[in-house]
Design a protein around this motif. Structure first.
Motif, PDB file in Angstrom:
ATOM      1  N   VAL A  46      12.501  -2.460 -18.271  1.00  0.00           N
ATOM      2  CA  VAL A  46      11.916  -2.112 -19.650  1.00  0.00           C
ATOM      3  C   VAL A  46      11.819  -0.575 -19.480  1.00  0.00           C
ATOM      4  N   ILE A  50       7.792   2.196 -23.200  1.00  0.00           N
ATOM      5  CA  ILE A  50       7.485   0.929 -23.632  1.00  0.00           C
ATOM      6  C   ILE A  50       6.269   0.348 -22.643  1.00  0.00           C
ATOM      7  N   SER A  53       3.140   2.463 -23.495  1.00  0.00           N
ATOM      8  CA  SER A  53       2.557   1.869 -24.670  1.00  0.00           C
ATOM      9  C   SER A  53       1.726   0.671 -24.564  1.00  0.00           C
ATOM     10  N   PHE A  54       2.355  -0.204 -23.768  1.00  0.00           N
ATOM     11  CA  PHE A  54       1.574  -1.583 -23.666  1.00  0.00           C
ATOM     12  C   PHE A  54       0.220  -1.237 -22.692  1.00  0.00           C
TER      13      PHE A  54
END
Length: 74
Positions: A46, A50, A53-54
């Protein structure tokens, strides 16, 4: 974007300590986000953006509600 807010909680407003502490904490956050992104979804990777952001979005929501609550009582 969340690292300076977290660093300010630990160090305070002393700019001589805040900038180096933010740099160290920011690099740790990026490396740990990359590690989580690689280990959680093992055969796939991943992107680090991302994962950041999570991890960062819940903290921003927390800051938003904390700020909103402080304005209600001011």
């Amino acid at each position: 974007l969340i690292v300076p807010h977290i660093a300010r909680r630990f160090v305070g407003n002393n700019i001589k300590l805040l900038i180096p502490y933010t740099a160290m904490l920011g690099s740790f956050f990026v490396v740990s986000s990359d590690l989580i992104g690689r280990l959680l979804f093992s055969p796939y990777e991943v992107p680090v953006g991302i994962m950041m952001s999570f991890l960062g979005c819940p903290y921003f929501i927390y800051l938003l509600f904390r700020q909103k609550g402080a304005q209600q009582y001011a």
